[in-house]
Design a protein around this motif. Structure first.
Motif, mmCIF file in Angstrom:
data_model
loop_
_atom_site.group_PDB
_atom_site.id
_atom_site.type_symbol
_atom_site.label_atom_id
_atom_site.label_comp_id
_atom_site.label_asym_id
_atom_site.label_seq_id
_atom_site.Cartn_x
_atom_site.Cartn_y
_atom_site.Cartn_z
ATOM 1 N N LYS A 112 -8.532 1.267 -14.216
ATOM 2 C CA LYS A 112 -8.263 0.135 -13.328
ATOM 3 C C LYS A 112 -7.595 0.609 -12.036
ATOM 4 O O LYS A 112 -7.973 0.201 -10.940
ATOM 5 C CB LYS A 112 -7.386 -0.893 -14.044
ATOM 6 C CG LYS A 112 -7.075 -2.116 -13.222
ATOM 7 C CD LYS A 112 -6.237 -3.115 -14.000
ATOM 8 C CE LYS A 112 -5.921 -4.323 -13.130
ATOM 9 N NZ LYS A 112 -5.108 -5.307 -13.835
ATOM 10 N N GLN A 113 -6.593 1.479 -12.167
ATOM 11 C CA GLN A 113 -5.892 1.997 -10.993
ATOM 12 C C GLN A 113 -6.832 2.839 -10.121
ATOM 13 O O GLN A 113 -6.778 2.772 -8.899
ATOM 14 C CB GLN A 113 -4.690 2.841 -11.415
ATOM 15 C CG GLN A 113 -3.559 2.041 -12.006
ATOM 16 C CD GLN A 113 -2.501 2.933 -12.628
ATOM 17 O OE1 GLN A 113 -2.811 3.956 -13.245
ATOM 18 N NE2 GLN A 113 -1.240 2.547 -12.462
ATOM 19 N N GLN A 131 0.836 6.579 -1.533
ATOM 20 C CA GLN A 131 0.764 7.443 -2.700
ATOM 21 C C GLN A 131 1.852 7.117 -3.710
ATOM 22 O O GLN A 131 1.661 7.322 -4.902
ATOM 23 C CB GLN A 131 0.810 8.905 -2.277
ATOM 24 C CG GLN A 131 -0.477 9.320 -1.586
ATOM 25 C CD GLN A 131 -0.496 10.772 -1.186
ATOM 26 O OE1 GLN A 131 0.520 11.457 -1.241
ATOM 27 N NE2 GLN A 131 -1.640 11.252 -0.765
ATOM 28 N N ASP A 132 2.985 6.606 -3.249
ATOM 29 C CA ASP A 132 4.030 6.214 -4.183
ATOM 30 C C ASP A 132 3.603 5.006 -5.017
ATOM 31 O O ASP A 132 4.109 4.792 -6.100
ATOM 32 C CB ASP A 132 5.334 5.882 -3.435
ATOM 33 C CG ASP A 132 6.027 7.121 -2.909
ATOM 34 O OD1 ASP A 132 5.662 8.234 -3.347
ATOM 35 O OD2 ASP A 132 6.915 6.979 -2.060
ATOM 36 N N LYS A 133 2.672 4.232 -4.498
ATOM 37 C CA LYS A 133 2.186 3.057 -5.213
ATOM 38 C C LYS A 133 1.354 3.463 -6.433
ATOM 39 O O LYS A 133 1.278 2.723 -7.397
ATOM 40 C CB LYS A 133 1.347 2.195 -4.260
ATOM 41 C CG LYS A 133 0.794 0.945 -4.875
ATOM 42 C CD LYS A 133 0.007 0.143 -3.854
ATOM 43 C CE LYS A 133 -0.651 -1.048 -4.507
ATOM 44 N NZ LYS A 133 -1.466 -1.813 -3.574
ATOM 45 N N ASN A 193 -6.894 12.215 -11.906
ATOM 46 C CA ASN A 193 -5.873 12.813 -11.061
ATOM 47 C C ASN A 193 -6.099 12.332 -9.631
ATOM 48 O O ASN A 193 -7.174 12.521 -9.068
ATOM 49 C CB ASN A 193 -5.957 14.340 -11.140
ATOM 50 C CG ASN A 193 -4.896 15.016 -10.318
ATOM 51 O OD1 ASN A 193 -4.876 14.889 -9.095
ATOM 52 N ND2 ASN A 193 -4.021 15.746 -10.980
ATOM 53 N N ARG A 194 -5.095 11.708 -9.055
ATOM 54 C CA ARG A 194 -5.202 11.139 -7.711
ATOM 55 C C ARG A 194 -5.608 12.189 -6.675
ATOM 56 O O ARG A 194 -6.443 11.935 -5.800
ATOM 57 C CB ARG A 194 -3.865 10.500 -7.324
ATOM 58 C CG ARG A 194 -3.929 9.709 -6.038
ATOM 59 C CD ARG A 194 -2.570 9.161 -5.660
ATOM 60 N NE ARG A 194 -1.685 10.257 -5.304
ATOM 61 C CZ ARG A 194 -0.423 10.370 -5.679
ATOM 62 N NH1 ARG A 194 0.149 9.448 -6.405
ATOM 63 N NH2 ARG A 194 0.304 11.397 -5.315
ATOM 64 N N ALA A 254 4.168 8.693 6.973
ATOM 65 C CA ALA A 254 5.017 7.699 6.308
ATOM 66 C C ALA A 254 4.157 6.715 5.523
ATOM 67 O O ALA A 254 4.469 6.373 4.386
ATOM 68 C CB ALA A 254 5.870 6.969 7.327
ATOM 69 N N LYS A 255 3.065 6.260 6.130
ATOM 70 C CA LYS A 255 2.161 5.321 5.463
ATOM 71 C C LYS A 255 1.556 5.957 4.218
ATOM 72 O O LYS A 255 1.508 5.339 3.156
ATOM 73 C CB LYS A 255 1.051 4.889 6.413
ATOM 74 C CG LYS A 255 0.064 3.937 5.802
ATOM 75 C CD LYS A 255 -1.069 3.628 6.760
ATOM 76 C CE LYS A 255 -2.178 2.913 6.032
ATOM 77 N NZ LYS A 255 -3.438 2.981 6.729
#
Length: 88
Positions: A43-44, A33-35, A77-78, A27-28
């Motif tokens: 920057k991100q 990851q949605d952030k 890419n994350r 859940a965390k």
């Protein structure tokens, strides 16, 4: 009204604890990851990796970190960053 006390074997309570903790972690991670979008700006990416812009620039210069250079913009890419950091 009579109450019964049931004691579960230690293996069962341990398994339940592990599953509960895993559920909280999932859940965390989903919230975290949605952030961040799948493709991050410089920057991100710095914020996501908790590194300075200077460190990111060094890694880009050495082509040590996976990135895409599109015109003047950089995109990361994350998922590839997660794999990259796992090898650091």
């Amino acid at each position: 009204m009579e109450q019964f006390k049931v004691e579960l074997p230690k293996e069962v309570t341990d398994a339940i604890k592990v599953e509960v903790l895993n559920t909280f972690k999932e859940a965390k991670n989903g919230v975290y990851q949605d952030k961040y979008p799948v493709y991050l700006t410089k920057k991100q990416a710095c914020e996501y990796l908790n590194i300075s812009n200077g460190t990111l620039n060094e890694w880009i210069e050495k082509e040590d970190i996976p990135f895409k250079h599109i015109g003047k913009a950089y995109r990361f890419n994350r998922n590839e960053l997660d794999k990259f950091m796992a090898t650091k």
